[in-house]
Scaffold this active site. Sequence first.
Site, PDB file in Angstrom:
ATOM      1  N   ARG A   8       0.824  -1.226   0.000  1.00 54.11           N
ATOM      2  CA  ARG A   8       0.000   0.000   0.000  1.00 54.11           C
ATOM      3  C   ARG A   8       0.850   1.265   0.000  1.00 54.11           C
ATOM      4  O   ARG A   8       0.414   2.330   0.435  1.00 54.11           O
ATOM      5  CB  ARG A   8      -0.969   0.027   1.175  1.00 54.11           C
ATOM      6  CG  ARG A   8      -1.932  -1.133   1.170  1.00 54.11           C
ATOM      7  CD  ARG A   8      -3.146  -0.865   2.038  1.00 54.11           C
ATOM      8  NE  ARG A   8      -4.011  -2.025   2.068  1.00 54.11           N
ATOM      9  CZ  ARG A   8      -3.923  -2.997   2.951  1.00 54.11           C
ATOM     10  NH1 ARG A   8      -3.015  -2.955   3.889  1.00 54.11           N
ATOM     11  NH2 ARG A   8      -4.747  -4.017   2.898  1.00 54.11           N
ATOM     12  N   LYS A  35       2.750  11.432 -11.249  1.00 59.33           N
ATOM     13  CA  LYS A  35       1.794  10.603 -11.993  1.00 59.33           C
ATOM     14  C   LYS A  35       2.467   9.265 -12.272  1.00 59.33           C
ATOM     15  O   LYS A  35       3.562   9.225 -12.834  1.00 59.33           O
ATOM     16  CB  LYS A  35       1.440  11.256 -13.329  1.00 59.33           C
ATOM     17  CG  LYS A  35       0.302  12.248 -13.228  1.00 59.33           C
ATOM     18  CD  LYS A  35      -0.137  12.659 -14.623  1.00 59.33           C
ATOM     19  CE  LYS A  35      -1.229  13.679 -14.592  1.00 59.33           C
ATOM     20  NZ  LYS A  35      -1.572  14.146 -15.947  1.00 59.33           N
ATOM     21  N   GLU A  85       8.118  17.570 -25.406  1.00 61.46           N
ATOM     22  CA  GLU A  85       7.516  17.940 -24.109  1.00 61.46           C
ATOM     23  C   GLU A  85       8.072  19.285 -23.625  1.00 61.46           C
ATOM     24  O   GLU A  85       7.359  20.065 -23.001  1.00 61.46           O
ATOM     25  CB  GLU A  85       7.766  16.854 -23.051  1.00 61.46           C
ATOM     26  CG  GLU A  85       6.969  15.565 -23.249  1.00 61.46           C
ATOM     27  CD  GLU A  85       5.488  15.664 -22.836  1.00 61.46           C
ATOM     28  OE1 GLU A  85       5.015  16.760 -22.472  1.00 61.46           O
ATOM     29  OE2 GLU A  85       4.799  14.620 -22.901  1.00 61.46           O
ATOM     30  N   LYS A 113       6.530  23.233 -14.044  1.00 61.58           N
ATOM     31  CA  LYS A 113       5.662  22.103 -13.700  1.00 61.58           C
ATOM     32  C   LYS A 113       5.475  21.995 -12.184  1.00 61.58           C
ATOM     33  O   LYS A 113       4.371  21.710 -11.704  1.00 61.58           O
ATOM     34  CB  LYS A 113       6.239  20.796 -14.273  1.00 61.58           C
ATOM     35  CG  LYS A 113       5.328  19.625 -14.000  1.00 61.58           C
ATOM     36  CD  LYS A 113       5.641  18.385 -14.786  1.00 61.58           C
ATOM     37  CE  LYS A 113       4.637  17.290 -14.424  1.00 61.58           C
ATOM     38  NZ  LYS A 113       4.843  16.056 -15.153  1.00 61.58           N
ATOM     39  N   GLU A 115      -4.842  17.095 -10.516  1.00 64.36           N
ATOM     40  CA  GLU A 115      -5.373  17.440 -11.842  1.00 64.36           C
ATOM     41  C   GLU A 115      -6.882  17.692 -11.819  1.00 64.36           C
ATOM     42  O   GLU A 115      -7.638  17.124 -12.619  1.00 64.36           O
ATOM     43  CB  GLU A 115      -5.022  16.350 -12.869  1.00 64.36           C
ATOM     44  CG  GLU A 115      -5.108  16.877 -14.285  1.00 64.36           C
ATOM     45  CD  GLU A 115      -4.610  15.882 -15.313  1.00 64.36           C
ATOM     46  OE1 GLU A 115      -3.453  15.459 -15.235  1.00 64.36           O
ATOM     47  OE2 GLU A 115      -5.396  15.537 -16.219  1.00 64.36           O
ATOM     48  N   ARG A 149      -3.741  21.720 -13.663  1.00 67.01           N
ATOM     49  CA  ARG A 149      -2.783  20.714 -14.152  1.00 67.01           C
ATOM     50  C   ARG A 149      -3.183  20.138 -15.507  1.00 67.01           C
ATOM     51  O   ARG A 149      -2.340  19.619 -16.240  1.00 67.01           O
ATOM     52  CB  ARG A 149      -2.608  19.599 -13.113  1.00 67.01           C
ATOM     53  CG  ARG A 149      -1.503  18.626 -13.498  1.00 67.01           C
ATOM     54  CD  ARG A 149      -1.072  17.718 -12.382  1.00 67.01           C
ATOM     55  NE  ARG A 149      -0.010  16.836 -12.842  1.00 67.01           N
ATOM     56  CZ  ARG A 149       0.672  16.024 -12.055  1.00 67.01           C
ATOM     57  NH1 ARG A 149       0.429  15.975 -10.774  1.00 67.01           N
ATOM     58  NH2 ARG A 149       1.617  15.244 -12.565  1.00 67.01           N
ATOM     59  N   ASN A 188      -1.551  18.824 -20.320  1.00 63.82           N
ATOM     60  CA  ASN A 188      -1.945  17.853 -21.360  1.00 63.82           C
ATOM     61  C   ASN A 188      -2.023  18.493 -22.741  1.00 63.82           C
ATOM     62  O   ASN A 188      -2.550  17.879 -23.676  1.00 63.82           O
ATOM     63  CB  ASN A 188      -3.290  17.225 -21.011  1.00 63.82           C
ATOM     64  CG  ASN A 188      -3.217  16.419 -19.736  1.00 63.82           C
ATOM     65  OD1 ASN A 188      -2.200  15.782 -19.456  1.00 63.82           O
ATOM     66  ND2 ASN A 188      -4.270  16.452 -18.935  1.00 63.82           N
ATOM     67  N   HIS A 225      -1.919  16.447 -25.883  1.00 63.98           N
ATOM     68  CA  HIS A 225      -1.982  15.043 -25.492  1.00 63.98           C
ATOM     69  C   HIS A 225      -3.270  14.327 -25.900  1.00 63.98           C
ATOM     70  O   HIS A 225      -3.265  13.105 -26.005  1.00 63.98           O
ATOM     71  CB  HIS A 225      -1.776  14.885 -23.977  1.00 63.98           C
ATOM     72  CG  HIS A 225      -0.329  14.993 -23.564  1.00 63.98           C
ATOM     73  ND1 HIS A 225       0.440  16.115 -23.808  1.00 63.98           N
ATOM     74  CD2 HIS A 225       0.500  14.107 -22.943  1.00 63.98           C
ATOM     75  CE1 HIS A 225       1.662  15.925 -23.332  1.00 63.98           C
ATOM     76  NE2 HIS A 225       1.727  14.712 -22.811  1.00 63.98           N
ATOM     77  N   HIS A 247      -2.245  11.165 -27.589  1.00 61.93           N
ATOM     78  CA  HIS A 247      -2.563   9.813 -27.099  1.00 61.93           C
ATOM     79  C   HIS A 247      -3.354   9.027 -28.144  1.00 61.93           C
ATOM     80  O   HIS A 247      -3.174   7.813 -28.290  1.00 61.93           O
ATOM     81  CB  HIS A 247      -3.357   9.889 -25.793  1.00 61.93           C
ATOM     82  CG  HIS A 247      -2.498  10.204 -24.597  1.00 61.93           C
ATOM     83  ND1 HIS A 247      -3.014  10.459 -23.354  1.00 61.93           N
ATOM     84  CD2 HIS A 247      -1.161  10.296 -24.453  1.00 61.93           C
ATOM     85  CE1 HIS A 247      -2.032  10.699 -22.494  1.00 61.93           C
ATOM     86  NE2 HIS A 247      -0.893  10.611 -23.142  1.00 61.93           N
ATOM     87  N   HIS A 278       5.839   8.577 -27.733  1.00 66.69           N
ATOM     88  CA  HIS A 278       5.005   9.565 -27.043  1.00 66.69           C
ATOM     89  C   HIS A 278       5.302  11.009 -27.487  1.00 66.69           C
ATOM     90  O   HIS A 278       4.388  11.756 -27.864  1.00 66.69           O
ATOM     91  CB  HIS A 278       5.199   9.416 -25.528  1.00 66.69           C
ATOM     92  CG  HIS A 278       4.393  10.384 -24.730  1.00 66.69           C
ATOM     93  ND1 HIS A 278       3.019  10.337 -24.672  1.00 66.69           N
ATOM     94  CD2 HIS A 278       4.753  11.455 -23.969  1.00 66.69           C
ATOM     95  CE1 HIS A 278       2.571  11.318 -23.900  1.00 66.69           C
ATOM     96  NE2 HIS A 278       3.606  12.019 -23.460  1.00 66.69           N
TER      97      HIS A 278
HETATM   98  N1  GLY Z   1       2.601  14.869 -17.937  1.00 67.69           N
HETATM   99  C1  GLY Z   1       1.552  15.708 -17.492  1.00 67.69           C
HETATM  100  C2  GLY Z   1       1.428  15.755 -15.992  1.00 67.69           C
HETATM  101  O1  GLY Z   1       2.302  15.316 -15.276  1.00 67.69           O
HETATM  102  O2  GLY Z   1       0.430  16.235 -15.496  1.00 67.69           O
END
Ligand code: GLY
Length: 360
Positions: A121, A143, A185, A222, A232, A236, A240, A243, A247, A259
């Site tokens: 956990r 993430k 990125e 960031k 998010e 946040r 994206n 993306h 994606h 990516h």
């Molecule tokens: N890669 C986008 C984020 O970390 O929110």
Amino acid sequence: MIHTIQVHTAPEYTVTIGPGLLKECGPRLREAVPLCHMAVITDSTVGPLYLETVKASLLEAGYQVSTYVFPAGEAHKNFNTLSSILEFLAEAQLTRTDCVAALGGGVTGDMAGLAAALYLRGVKYVQLPTTLLSAVDSSVGGKTAIDLSAGKNLAGAFMQPSAVLCDTSCLGTLPPHVFADGAAEAIKTAVLSDGSLFHCMEDGGFRLLELAPVIAACVQYKAGVVERDEKERGERKLLNLGHTVGHAIEKCSDFAVPHGHAVAAGLAVMARASSRLGWMLEDGINARTAERICSTLACMKLPVSTEYPPEALAQAALSDKKRAGDSITLVVPRGIADCVLKTIPVSQLQSVIEAGWALE
Ligand code: GLY
């Protein structure tokens, strides 16, 4: 020069950026991670290059070390590999006071991070990014995820690392297409955050820039976003940018398109769509924004279009995490350092993609 950036989340952690950090990782991790059993997870590309260096430094500093190497590639970012990593952690008898180290690019960081979030956990983990993409983006912000057949990063958890050590010496020898993946990125971050950073990238071409300050600028931006919106819920989502279509391209190509390349094409499609749909602020300083974004990407030999038709892309995007019921939130560039979130009905997604799809 060594750059350090503090990320004020729980746990709070330091991102350290500079040359030669992997061979000093043992002593450098001591403050954030008291001596313990460190399970280093890496892939079959990065393992032969850096695993021995990392292991030697950790042992020298007094850590007990176990290592696990999985086959490289996005195709392995799945339940099978995650399950093998978890079994490995159990066999190595890691306990709650021990730590996982993710040595590698985005796939390794996301998957080792998720294993750390799940095992017992939750145990600590640290990120040792070795690609530009993981340095500027995925190693920071907590993430973690694996892909499902329905789409990318669909099973995961938010779990902040305890430290990030980004050794810039690893980046000089990256194959050009892997370097370009990270540049996508970084260009995305510059479009979101900082006119002067974007201007440097556009002016000199990314390769001419000194990497450590560029990485530090991306991480600094960031870190601020993540501190304000870790899970998010709002701001946040801006990260994206590019993306949703990106994606979708990855999914349509069965992950053959990497990516960063997919995000580059996704960013170009959204920039053209924004311009053609009248969402761009085409005044004075923002004039030609879509063109400037596309030529900065093209300068790095990144794609600014995709062979997959709008219908297929819209279909693939429907399983994206950014969808909420019958609506989907897009990140729309209105200018450099001026991007906004726009929520549209899912039924309109194809027409937005259509607007930005063609080059002319
Ligand atoms: N890669 C986008 C984020 O970390 O929110």
